[in-house]
Structure formats: structure tokens, C-alpha cells
Design a protein around this motif. Structure first.
Motif, PDB file in Angstrom:
ATOM      1  N   VAL A   1       0.838  -1.191   0.000  1.00  0.00           N
ATOM      2  CA  VAL A   1       0.000   0.000   0.000  1.00  0.00           C
ATOM      3  C   VAL A   1       0.874   1.241   0.000  1.00  0.00           C
ATOM      4  N   LYS A   2       0.590   2.138  -0.922  1.00  0.00           N
ATOM      5  CA  LYS A   2       1.315   3.401  -0.978  1.00  0.00           C
ATOM      6  C   LYS A   2       0.743   4.330   0.084  1.00  0.00           C
ATOM      7  N   ARG A   3       1.616   4.787   0.962  1.00  0.00           N
ATOM      8  CA  ARG A   3       1.187   5.749   1.980  1.00  0.00           C
ATOM      9  C   ARG A   3       0.972   7.116   1.324  1.00  0.00           C
ATOM     10  N   ALA A   4       0.067   7.884   1.876  1.00  0.00           N
ATOM     11  CA  ALA A   4      -0.231   9.210   1.325  1.00  0.00           C
ATOM     12  C   ALA A   4       1.007  10.101   1.297  1.00  0.00           C
ATOM     13  N   SER A   5       1.919   9.899   2.225  1.00  0.00           N
ATOM     14  CA  SER A   5       3.112  10.738   2.307  1.00  0.00           C
ATOM     15  C   SER A   5       4.195  10.343   1.298  1.00  0.00           C
ATOM     16  N   GLN A   6       4.023   9.210   0.635  1.00  0.00           N
ATOM     17  CA  GLN A   6       5.040   8.741  -0.309  1.00  0.00           C
ATOM     18  C   GLN A   6       4.797   9.297  -1.707  1.00  0.00           C
ATOM     19  N   THR A   7       5.904   9.655  -2.358  1.00  0.00           N
ATOM     20  CA  THR A   7       5.813   9.984  -3.771  1.00  0.00           C
ATOM     21  C   THR A   7       5.766   8.666  -4.539  1.00  0.00           C
ATOM     22  N   PRO A   8       5.362   8.703  -5.807  1.00  0.00           N
ATOM     23  CA  PRO A   8       5.370   7.455  -6.575  1.00  0.00           C
ATOM     24  C   PRO A   8       6.749   6.795  -6.612  1.00  0.00           C
TER      25      PRO A   8
ATOM     26  N   GLU B   1       9.172   7.054  -4.351  1.00  0.00           N
ATOM     27  CA  GLU B   1       9.490   6.507  -3.026  1.00  0.00           C
ATOM     28  C   GLU B   1       8.804   5.150  -2.839  1.00  0.00           C
ATOM     29  N   PHE B   2       7.558   5.069  -3.262  1.00  0.00           N
ATOM     30  CA  PHE B   2       6.826   3.808  -3.186  1.00  0.00           C
ATOM     31  C   PHE B   2       7.525   2.743  -4.025  1.00  0.00           C
ATOM     32  N   LEU B   3       7.922   3.102  -5.241  1.00  0.00           N
ATOM     33  CA  LEU B   3       8.626   2.182  -6.117  1.00  0.00           C
ATOM     34  C   LEU B   3       9.938   1.729  -5.491  1.00  0.00           C
ATOM     35  N   SER B   4      10.649   2.643  -4.879  1.00  0.00           N
ATOM     36  CA  SER B   4      11.915   2.308  -4.238  1.00  0.00           C
ATOM     37  C   SER B   4      11.709   1.271  -3.143  1.00  0.00           C
ATOM     38  N   GLY B   5      10.642   1.384  -2.397  1.00  0.00           N
ATOM     39  CA  GLY B   5      10.334   0.406  -1.362  1.00  0.00           C
ATOM     40  C   GLY B   5      10.042  -0.965  -1.935  1.00  0.00           C
ATOM     41  N   LEU B   6       9.403  -0.999  -3.080  1.00  0.00           N
ATOM     42  CA  LEU B   6       9.124  -2.283  -3.729  1.00  0.00           C
ATOM     43  C   LEU B   6      10.414  -2.932  -4.198  1.00  0.00           C
ATOM     44  N   ARG B   7      11.301  -2.149  -4.768  1.00  0.00           N
ATOM     45  CA  ARG B   7      12.566  -2.682  -5.252  1.00  0.00           C
ATOM     46  C   ARG B   7      13.420  -3.167  -4.099  1.00  0.00           C
ATOM     47  N   GLY B   8      13.413  -2.436  -2.994  1.00  0.00           N
ATOM     48  CA  GLY B   8      14.236  -2.797  -1.855  1.00  0.00           C
ATOM     49  C   GLY B   8      13.850  -4.137  -1.253  1.00  0.00           C
ATOM     50  N   ALA B   9      12.626  -4.524  -1.435  1.00  0.00           N
ATOM     51  CA  ALA B   9      12.139  -5.798  -0.887  1.00  0.00           C
ATOM     52  C   ALA B   9      12.301  -6.937  -1.892  1.00  0.00           C
ATOM     53  N   GLU B  10      13.055  -6.699  -2.970  1.00  0.00           N
ATOM     54  CA  GLU B  10      13.198  -7.687  -4.043  1.00  0.00           C
ATOM     55  C   GLU B  10      11.830  -8.161  -4.510  1.00  0.00           C
ATOM     56  N   TYR B  11      11.025  -7.220  -4.790  1.00  0.00           N
ATOM     57  CA  TYR B  11       9.635  -7.423  -5.167  1.00  0.00           C
ATOM     58  C   TYR B  11       9.535  -8.103  -6.527  1.00  0.00           C
TER      59      TYR B  11
ATOM     60  N   GLU C   1       9.970  -4.764 -11.583  1.00  0.00           N
ATOM     61  CA  GLU C   1      10.277  -4.237 -12.915  1.00  0.00           C
ATOM     62  C   GLU C   1       9.017  -3.737 -13.609  1.00  0.00           C
ATOM     63  N   ASP C   2       7.941  -4.487 -13.492  1.00  0.00           N
ATOM     64  CA  ASP C   2       6.692  -4.062 -14.114  1.00  0.00           C
ATOM     65  C   ASP C   2       6.130  -2.830 -13.423  1.00  0.00           C
ATOM     66  N   ALA C   3       6.223  -2.790 -12.101  1.00  0.00           N
ATOM     67  CA  ALA C   3       5.768  -1.604 -11.368  1.00  0.00           C
ATOM     68  C   ALA C   3       6.595  -0.389 -11.768  1.00  0.00           C
ATOM     69  N   GLU C   4       7.867  -0.600 -12.037  1.00  0.00           N
ATOM     70  CA  GLU C   4       8.724   0.513 -12.448  1.00  0.00           C
ATOM     71  C   GLU C   4       8.298   1.066 -13.811  1.00  0.00           C
ATOM     72  N   VAL C   5       7.981   0.191 -14.749  1.00  0.00           N
ATOM     73  CA  VAL C   5       7.519   0.641 -16.067  1.00  0.00           C
ATOM     74  C   VAL C   5       6.298   1.545 -15.903  1.00  0.00           C
ATOM     75  N   VAL C   6       5.325   1.073 -15.153  1.00  0.00           N
ATOM     76  CA  VAL C   6       4.078   1.816 -14.971  1.00  0.00           C
ATOM     77  C   VAL C   6       4.337   3.129 -14.223  1.00  0.00           C
ATOM     78  N   THR C   7       5.113   3.074 -13.157  1.00  0.00           N
ATOM     79  CA  THR C   7       5.362   4.258 -12.329  1.00  0.00           C
ATOM     80  C   THR C   7       6.124   5.331 -13.085  1.00  0.00           C
ATOM     81  N   ARG C   8       7.162   4.949 -13.767  1.00  0.00           N
ATOM     82  CA  ARG C   8       7.963   5.941 -14.498  1.00  0.00           C
ATOM     83  C   ARG C   8       7.158   6.601 -15.620  1.00  0.00           C
ATOM     84  N   GLN C   9       6.356   5.822 -16.319  1.00  0.00           N
ATOM     85  CA  GLN C   9       5.528   6.413 -17.377  1.00  0.00           C
ATOM     86  C   GLN C   9       4.438   7.301 -16.773  1.00  0.00           C
ATOM     87  N   PHE C  10       3.865   6.878 -15.648  1.00  0.00           N
ATOM     88  CA  PHE C  10       2.873   7.713 -14.965  1.00  0.00           C
ATOM     89  C   PHE C  10       3.473   9.065 -14.605  1.00  0.00           C
TER      90      PHE C  10
END
Length: 72
Positions: free
Chosen positions: A10-17, A19-29, A33-42
Motif C-alpha cells: 500500500v502506498k502511503r499518502a506521504s510517499q511519492t510514486p 518513493e513507493f517504487l523504491s520500497g518495492l525494489r528494496g524488498a526484491e519485489y 520491474e513491471d511496477a517501475e515501467v508503470v510508475t515511471r511512465q505515470f
């Protein structure tokens, strides 16, 4: 975000897109990679107001499909 929320990511309201993506990557999510494609284009469309090409739209669609399949 709805698809990721199914997996309790869940993305917290205080997180930027990014920052949220960084948390996903840090957990070896597995969908990172797919979340990164969507987030960066967004971010590019939302903040730089740059339109998507047909190829980019297809990449996003494919990434969302992979996230959806992994979330089932």
C-alpha cells in the motif's frame, strides 16, 4: 495501485510514486520491474505532461497484465 494493494503493498499518502517504487525494489519485489515501467511512465505523463506513444501504452498494458497475473 489496486493490483499491488492485493499483495498488501500500500502506498502511503506521504510517499511519492518513486518513493513507493523504491520500497518495492528494496524488498526484491517480484513485480518490481513491471511496477517501475508503470510508475515511471505515470510520472512522465502526470508531471512532465508528455504524451505516451502507442508503443509505450502497449508496454504499460503488458506490465499491468503481468502484475495482474502474479496477483491472482
Amino acid at each position: 495501485l489496486r493490483l499491488l494493494r492485493r499483495e498488501h503493498d500500500v502506498k502511503r499518502a506521504s510517499q511519492t510514486p518513486l518513493e513507493f517504487l523504491s520500497g518495492l525494489r528494496g524488498a526484491e519485489y517480484p513485480r518490481g520491474e513491471d511496477a517501475e515501467v508503470v510508475t515511471r511512465q505515470f510520472c512522465r505523463v502526470r508531471y512532465a505532461e508528455s504524451p505516451l506513444s502507442d508503443v509505450e501504452e502497449a508496454e504499460i498494458g503488458a506490465a499491468l497484465d503481468r502484475i495482474r497475473r502474479r496477483s491472482e
